[in-house]
Design a protein around this motif. Structure first.
Motif, short mmCIF file in Angstrom:
data_model
loop_
_atom_site.label_atom_id
_atom_site.label_comp_id
_atom_site.label_asym_id
_atom_site.label_seq_id
_atom_site.Cartn_x
_atom_site.Cartn_y
_atom_site.Cartn_z
N ASP A 80 -1.80 -53.73 16.31
CA ASP A 80 -1.24 -53.40 17.62
C ASP A 80 0.21 -52.92 17.51
O ASP A 80 0.64 -52.04 18.25
N SER A 81 0.98 -53.54 16.58
CA SER A 81 2.40 -53.15 16.48
C SER A 81 2.56 -51.74 15.93
O SER A 81 3.42 -50.99 16.39
N ILE A 82 1.72 -51.37 14.97
CA ILE A 82 1.88 -49.99 14.45
C ILE A 82 1.34 -48.98 15.46
O ILE A 82 1.85 -47.87 15.57
N LYS A 83 0.33 -49.41 16.22
CA LYS A 83 -0.16 -48.51 17.26
C LYS A 83 0.93 -48.29 18.31
O LYS A 83 1.18 -47.15 18.73
N ALA A 84 1.60 -49.36 18.71
CA ALA A 84 2.67 -49.24 19.70
C ALA A 84 3.82 -48.39 19.16
O ALA A 84 4.54 -47.73 19.93
N ALA A 85 3.98 -48.37 17.83
CA ALA A 85 5.05 -47.56 17.23
C ALA A 85 4.65 -46.09 17.13
O ALA A 85 5.48 -45.24 16.79
N GLY A 86 3.38 -45.81 17.39
CA GLY A 86 2.95 -44.40 17.38
C GLY A 86 1.96 -44.04 16.31
O GLY A 86 1.59 -42.86 16.18
N ALA A 87 1.53 -45.03 15.51
CA ALA A 87 0.57 -44.72 14.43
C ALA A 87 -0.83 -44.54 15.00
O ALA A 87 -1.20 -45.16 16.00
N GLY A 88 -1.60 -43.71 14.29
CA GLY A 88 -2.99 -43.49 14.68
C GLY A 88 -3.96 -44.14 13.72
O GLY A 88 -5.17 -44.09 13.92
N GLY A 89 -3.41 -44.72 12.65
CA GLY A 89 -4.29 -45.34 11.66
C GLY A 89 -3.49 -46.01 10.56
O GLY A 89 -2.26 -46.10 10.65
N ALA A 90 -4.20 -46.46 9.54
CA ALA A 90 -3.53 -47.18 8.46
C ALA A 90 -4.32 -47.09 7.16
O ALA A 90 -5.56 -47.02 7.18
N LEU A 91 -3.57 -47.08 6.07
CA LEU A 91 -4.18 -47.33 4.77
C LEU A 91 -4.42 -48.83 4.69
O LEU A 91 -3.64 -49.62 5.23
N ILE A 92 -5.47 -49.22 4.01
CA ILE A 92 -5.74 -50.64 3.77
C ILE A 92 -6.12 -50.78 2.31
O ILE A 92 -6.90 -49.97 1.78
N ASN A 93 -5.55 -51.77 1.64
CA ASN A 93 -5.89 -52.06 0.23
C ASN A 93 -5.45 -50.96 -0.73
O ASN A 93 -6.13 -50.68 -1.72
N HIS A 94 -4.30 -50.35 -0.47
CA HIS A 94 -3.78 -49.40 -1.47
C HIS A 94 -3.58 -50.14 -2.78
O HIS A 94 -3.29 -51.34 -2.79
N SER A 95 -3.73 -49.45 -3.88
CA SER A 95 -3.60 -50.07 -5.21
C SER A 95 -2.28 -50.79 -5.40
O SER A 95 -2.17 -51.70 -6.22
N GLU A 96 -1.26 -50.33 -4.65
CA GLU A 96 0.06 -50.96 -4.76
C GLU A 96 0.26 -52.04 -3.69
O GLU A 96 1.34 -52.63 -3.59
N ARG A 97 -0.80 -52.30 -2.91
CA ARG A 97 -0.75 -53.33 -1.84
C ARG A 97 -2.15 -53.89 -1.66
O ARG A 97 -2.73 -53.84 -0.58
N ARG A 98 -2.66 -54.46 -2.77
CA ARG A 98 -4.06 -54.88 -2.77
C ARG A 98 -4.32 -56.12 -1.94
O ARG A 98 -3.47 -57.00 -1.82
#
Ligand SMILES: O=C[C@H](O)COP(=O)(O)O
Length: 223
Positions: A80-98
């Motif tokens: 919800d916070s990134i949506k409120a900031a204007g994001a339309g989506g997200a990466l999940i489980n990037h290799s550098e943020r598993r």
């Protein structure tokens, strides 16, 4: 002329893509997207999402979200916070943020509840299959050893890309597959599309380029 790819540019924590540099980088992405007709998504760091999303019309995605909602979750990043900031989506489980599988699922469910598009990153075929079962919008296969190497996965390891596409299409035909790691040229993008992907996820080839705008133009030149 080939099929139009989706190009996802991850700014990571590179200085060249942080703060006001993130806005400048996103504007290059917007300009090249507009002129080429290719969809480009910018993924700045979380604190830069609002300023980037306020400055450009292309989609802005977060680099990570946590699978928690509103409440006592200090330090977490909610969908919800990134949506409120204007994001339309997200990466999940990037290799550098598993994340562990249960947390990938929680993050994905949080994204879906907030109406965000999720790109689950994977490092091998088994994880790709697990991600496909969860039915995100996209799965992005990225062999960790090629990340930041300048050696494009679409040429160095075409089998992992081809096999990921086949595995995902068997499990969840609506889930699109991206590939990433070492992508920096238009020919790398073309090779990725030839292997059945919907596009690429990349970072250093653009963000660390001497001329990021020229690097973006090269990426879309075969489209
Ligand atoms: O999120 C992007 C990937 O980790 C690929 O990074 P790279 O393009 O620098 O190899």
């Amino acid at each position: 002329m080939g099929k139009k790819p989706l190009i996802v540019v991850n700014f990571k924590t590179y200085t060249e893509g942080t703060g006001e540099n993130a806005v400048r980088m996103a504007k290059y992405c917007e300009e090249v997207s507009r002129d080429s007709g290719v969809d480009i998504i910018a993924c700045p760091q979380t604190p830069d999402i609002y300023r980037v999303a306020s400055a450009v019309k292309i989609p802005v995605f977060a680099q990570h979200i946590d699978g928690v909602g509103a409440g006592s979750y200090t330090g977490h990043i909610t969908a919800d916070s990134i949506k409120a900031a204007g994001a339309g989506g997200a990466l999940i489980n990037h290799s550098e943020r598993r994340l562990v599988l249960a947390d990938i699922d929680s993050a994905l469910q949080a994204a879906k509840r907030s109406g965000l598009t999720a790109i689950i990153c994977t490092n091998n075929i088994a994880v790709t299959k697990a991600a496909a079962v969860l039915a995100p919008g996209f799965v992005a296969i990225e062999p960790p050893e090629l990340i930041g190497s300048g050696i494009p996965v679409s040429k160095a390891d075409p089998d992992i890309v081809r096999d990921s596409v086949a595995a995902v299409k068997k499990i969840a035909p609506d889930v699109e597959v991206l590939c990433g790691a070492g992508i920096s040229r238009g020919e790398d993008v073309a090779a990725a599309l030839e292997l059945g992907t919907a596009g690429v996820l990349l970072a250093s080839g653009v963000i660390k380029a001497k001329d990021p705008r020229a690097a973006l133009l090269d990426l879309v030149k075969n489209v």
